[in-house]
Design a protein around this motif. Structure first.
Motif, PDB file in Angstrom:
ATOM      1  N   ASP A   1       0.788  -1.237  -0.083  1.00 17.58           N
ATOM      2  CA  ASP A   1       0.160   0.071  -0.144  1.00 17.58           C
ATOM      3  C   ASP A   1       0.813   1.095   0.001  1.00 17.58           C
ATOM      4  N   ARG A   2       2.107   1.294   0.537  1.00 22.51           N
ATOM      5  CA  ARG A   2       2.892   2.253   0.769  1.00 22.51           C
ATOM      6  C   ARG A   2       4.450   1.823   0.693  1.00 22.51           C
ATOM      7  N   PRO A   3       5.414   2.823   0.120  1.00 23.00           N
ATOM      8  CA  PRO A   3       6.558   2.230   0.165  1.00 23.00           C
ATOM      9  C   PRO A   3       7.216   1.913   1.609  1.00 23.00           C
ATOM     10  N   ILE A   4       8.363   1.136   1.709  1.00 22.65           N
ATOM     11  CA  ILE A   4       9.010   0.909   3.001  1.00 22.65           C
ATOM     12  C   ILE A   4       9.720   2.195   3.359  1.00 22.65           C
ATOM     13  N   THR A   5       9.775   2.579   4.483  1.00 24.50           N
ATOM     14  CA  THR A   5      10.398   3.926   4.954  1.00 24.50           C
ATOM     15  C   THR A   5      11.644   3.508   5.647  1.00 24.50           C
ATOM     16  N   TRP A   6      12.489   4.496   6.122  1.00 23.55           N
ATOM     17  CA  TRP A   6      13.705   4.213   7.071  1.00 23.55           C
ATOM     18  C   TRP A   6      13.042   4.024   8.469  1.00 23.55           C
ATOM     19  N   ARG A   7      11.849   4.439   8.925  1.00 23.17           N
ATOM     20  CA  ARG A   7      11.747   4.284  10.198  1.00 23.17           C
ATOM     21  C   ARG A   7      11.298   2.929  10.560  1.00 23.17           C
ATOM     22  N   PRO A   8      10.603   1.942   9.660  1.00 20.51           N
ATOM     23  CA  PRO A   8      10.420   0.454  10.379  1.00 20.51           C
ATOM     24  C   PRO A   8      11.716  -0.044  10.030  1.00 20.51           C
ATOM     25  N   VAL A   9      12.570   0.390   8.977  1.00 17.58           N
ATOM     26  CA  VAL A   9      13.918  -0.396   8.831  1.00 17.58           C
ATOM     27  C   VAL A   9      14.667  -0.294  10.154  1.00 17.58           C
ATOM     28  N   LEU A  10      14.988   1.135  10.456  1.00 18.83           N
ATOM     29  CA  LEU A  10      15.766   1.249  11.317  1.00 18.83           C
ATOM     30  C   LEU A  10      15.231   0.834  12.870  1.00 18.83           C
ATOM     31  N   GLU A  11      13.945   0.669  13.031  1.00 20.16           N
ATOM     32  CA  GLU A  11      13.302   0.273  14.442  1.00 20.16           C
ATOM     33  C   GLU A  11      13.757  -1.246  14.313  1.00 20.16           C
ATOM     34  N   SER A  12      13.111  -2.070  13.234  1.00 23.08           N
ATOM     35  CA  SER A  12      13.557  -3.289  13.186  1.00 23.08           C
ATOM     36  C   SER A  12      14.945  -3.619  13.409  1.00 23.08           C
ATOM     37  N   ALA A  13      15.865  -2.941  12.929  1.00 18.28           N
ATOM     38  CA  ALA A  13      17.127  -3.305  12.933  1.00 18.28           C
ATOM     39  C   ALA A  13      17.777  -3.023  14.330  1.00 18.28           C
ATOM     40  N   ALA A  14      17.147  -1.702  15.020  1.00 20.90           N
ATOM     41  CA  ALA A  14      17.484  -1.693  16.390  1.00 20.90           C
ATOM     42  C   ALA A  14      17.018  -2.807  17.269  1.00 20.90           C
ATOM     43  N   TRP A  15      15.970  -3.358  16.886  1.00 16.93           N
ATOM     44  CA  TRP A  15      15.417  -4.591  17.975  1.00 16.93           C
ATOM     45  C   TRP A  15      16.278  -5.718  17.651  1.00 16.93           C
ATOM     46  N   CYS A  16      16.756  -6.126  16.454  1.00 19.25           N
ATOM     47  CA  CYS A  16      17.756  -7.130  16.162  1.00 19.25           C
ATOM     48  C   CYS A  16      19.083  -6.971  16.837  1.00 19.25           C
ATOM     49  N   VAL A  17      19.243  -5.787  16.697  1.00 19.29           N
ATOM     50  CA  VAL A  17      20.779  -5.524  17.505  1.00 19.29           C
ATOM     51  C   VAL A  17      20.639  -5.798  18.997  1.00 19.29           C
ATOM     52  N   ALA A  18      19.490  -5.112  19.617  1.00 18.45           N
ATOM     53  CA  ALA A  18      19.335  -5.487  21.058  1.00 18.45           C
ATOM     54  C   ALA A  18      19.056  -7.115  21.112  1.00 18.45           C
ATOM     55  N   GLY A  19      18.486  -7.848  20.145  1.00 18.29           N
ATOM     56  CA  GLY A  19      18.720  -9.199  20.290  1.00 18.29           C
ATOM     57  C   GLY A  19      19.926  -9.757  20.350  1.00 18.29           C
ATOM     58  N   TYR A  20      20.922  -9.477  19.482  1.00 18.94           N
ATOM     59  CA  TYR A  20      22.101  -9.944  19.469  1.00 18.94           C
ATOM     60  C   TYR A  20      22.982  -9.712  20.687  1.00 18.94           C
ATOM     61  N   LEU A  21      22.746  -8.540  21.313  1.00 18.27           N
ATOM     62  CA  LEU A  21      23.430  -8.058  22.625  1.00 18.27           C
ATOM     63  C   LEU A  21      22.970  -9.269  23.674  1.00 18.27           C
ATOM     64  N   THR A  22      21.623  -9.228  23.917  1.00 15.99           N
ATOM     65  CA  THR A  22      21.073 -10.009  24.847  1.00 15.99           C
ATOM     66  C   THR A  22      21.564 -11.606  24.550  1.00 15.99           C
ATOM     67  N   ALA A  23      21.781 -11.859  23.310  1.00 15.42           N
ATOM     68  CA  ALA A  23      22.035 -13.348  22.985  1.00 15.42           C
ATOM     69  C   ALA A  23      23.691 -13.397  23.490  1.00 15.42           C
ATOM     70  N   GLY A  24      24.410 -12.310  23.107  1.00 15.65           N
ATOM     71  CA  GLY A  24      25.585 -12.211  23.510  1.00 15.65           C
ATOM     72  C   GLY A  24      26.051 -12.388  25.006  1.00 15.65           C
ATOM     73  N   LEU A  25      25.106 -11.582  25.641  1.00 14.09           N
ATOM     74  CA  LEU A  25      25.100 -11.807  26.963  1.00 14.09           C
ATOM     75  C   LEU A  25      24.758 -13.118  27.504  1.00 14.09           C
ATOM     76  N   HIS A  26      23.894 -13.805  26.977  1.00 10.92           N
ATOM     77  CA  HIS A  26      23.565 -15.305  27.294  1.00 10.92           C
ATOM     78  C   HIS A  26      24.882 -16.242  27.233  1.00 10.92           C
ATOM     79  N   VAL A  27      25.742 -16.163  26.181  1.00 11.88           N
ATOM     80  CA  VAL A  27      26.837 -16.556  25.802  1.00 11.88           C
ATOM     81  C   VAL A  27      27.840 -16.380  26.935  1.00 11.88           C
ATOM     82  N   TRP A  28      27.900 -15.069  27.258  1.00 12.25           N
ATOM     83  CA  TRP A  28      28.996 -14.645  28.192  1.00 12.25           C
ATOM     84  C   TRP A  28      28.866 -15.113  29.490  1.00 12.25           C
ATOM     85  N   LEU A  29      27.436 -15.337  30.061  1.00 10.21           N
ATOM     86  CA  LEU A  29      27.367 -15.955  31.279  1.00 10.21           C
ATOM     87  C   LEU A  29      27.804 -17.424  31.285  1.00 10.21           C
TER      88      LEU A  29
END
Length: 355
Positions: free
Chosen positions: A200-228
């Motif tokens: 219905d509308r083109p993909i904009t920067w906002r959902p890309v950056l928001e999703s990418a930020a959540w993905c980075v947060a996921g890697y950080l917490t997964a990395g914490l999981h490994v470090w523990l």
């Protein structure tokens, strides 16, 4: 599309079975070969560390769900967390079947029941997977040299080198595909192939950056999981950063091993490569990756169970609520714009979506 010929379908199935058996053999043979060190590593882990690592894995899964929610909400309609969680978390259990397509199939069906078209659930899931790979490769890139060091310590130099070189080569292409106009064009072509209406509308920067930020947060917490799990061998901030790098490399590249359930085998191998490059003995690194896999599996099942329970409770609540009975024919019938207001909220717009 014409169905595949029987011989071709049988050949594809045979290749998948052989690949799955090969992965299982690799895991079992490597574990047996290093069993003394693996057994010692298991005994050295404390229950508080295991519980904390399990909680970190659950949080990591939650961030992935939020990334999916942000993307699907931008291409279809916004979803509440309690609506998005069952679709994403329960659907993700399909990744434990050989072939990554099953997770998408389950998510598409659950999404349809929530009023989201199948095609847009599929596109949103694929986009989040792509953003997850890109985010992981970006986090991995400063440690490519360390990964090559781990290859030498793994006794599997050919496969290890191929995996790390694949990361290096994929990185620029993955970053380029995150450019919203290009991403919109790619999705448009995919919708045409699927014979679905365009976005219905083109993909904009906002959902890309928001999703990418959540993905980075996921890697950080997964990395914490490994470090523990590995902090006895990699203490301090250096160990935490290295653990994030190890998990990012493992999760991003294993995504492409579609014949393995949830990247089984590939993810453990890549994580062990990274940890070995950081100085953890290969046998110990391999044992810790097996523990990590077990904890993430428990986290997947637990998160999906909670999400399913919440969704079932909501369904029962809605079934017990008074039903809106449409007026029969006659003067009291309303056929104008106001008639739409009589429709239940959870069914509004349902007829306008792909079923």
């Amino acid at each position: 599309m014409a169905p595949a010929k029987p011989w071709r379908a049988r050949m594809i199935a045979a290749v998948r079975v052989l690949a799955a058996l090969g992965i299982v053999y690799f895991i079992v043979a490597t574990t047996i070969d290093q069993w003394s060190a693996v057994q010692a590593t298991f005994r050295g882990l404390s229950w508080p560390s295991l519980i904390a690592a399990l909680l970190a894995a659950v949080v990591s899964l939650g961030t992935t769900m939020m990334a999916w929610r942000a993307m699907v909400g931008s291409i279809d309609h916004p979803l509440r967390v309690r609506d998005a969680a069952p679709i994403m978390l329960v659907g993700s259990l399909g990744k434990y079947l050989p072939g990554s397509v099953w997770a998408y199939v389950v998510q598409m069906e659950l999404g349809r029941r929530a009023g989201v078209s199948r095609s847009k659930v599929f596109i949103g899931s694929v986009l989040v997977s792509g953003l997850g790979v890109t985010s992981g490769l970006i986090l991995t890139s400063p440690g490519f040299g360390t990964a090559f060091d781990g290859v030498k310590a793994s006794r599997h130099e050919v496969f290890g080198s191929l995996a790390v070189w694949a990361s290096v080569i994929l990185l620029p292409f993955a970053v380029a595909c995150c450019y919203p106009p290009l991403l919109t064009w790619i999705v448009g072509r995919a919708m045409r192939v699927l014979r679905r209406p365009p976005l219905d509308r083109p993909i904009t920067w906002r959902p890309v950056l928001e999703s990418a930020a959540w993905c980075v947060a996921g890697y950080l917490t997964a990395g914490l999981h490994v470090w523990l799990l590995v902090r006895a061998h990699l203490p301090g901030l250096h160990g935490l950063v290295g653990s994030v790098f190890a998990m990012a490399l493992a999760m991003s590249i294993s995504t492409f091993v579609i014949v393995a359930p949830s990247g089984l085998g590939a993810r453990e191998f890549l994580m062990a490569l990274a940890l070995a490059g950081l100085g953890v003995p290969w046998a110990t690194a391999w044992a810790l990756t097996l523990v990590s896999r077990l904890l993430f599996t428990v986290a997947d099942v637990a998160a999906a169970g909670v999400a399913a329970a919440v969704g079932l409770r909501r369904i029962r609540h809605s079934e017990g609520a008074p039903q809106v009975v449409p007026p029969g024919p006659g003067p009291a019938a309303r056929t104008g714009p106001g008639a739409a207001a009589q429709r239940p909220e959870h069914l509004s717009g349902q007829s306008d979506r792909d079923q």
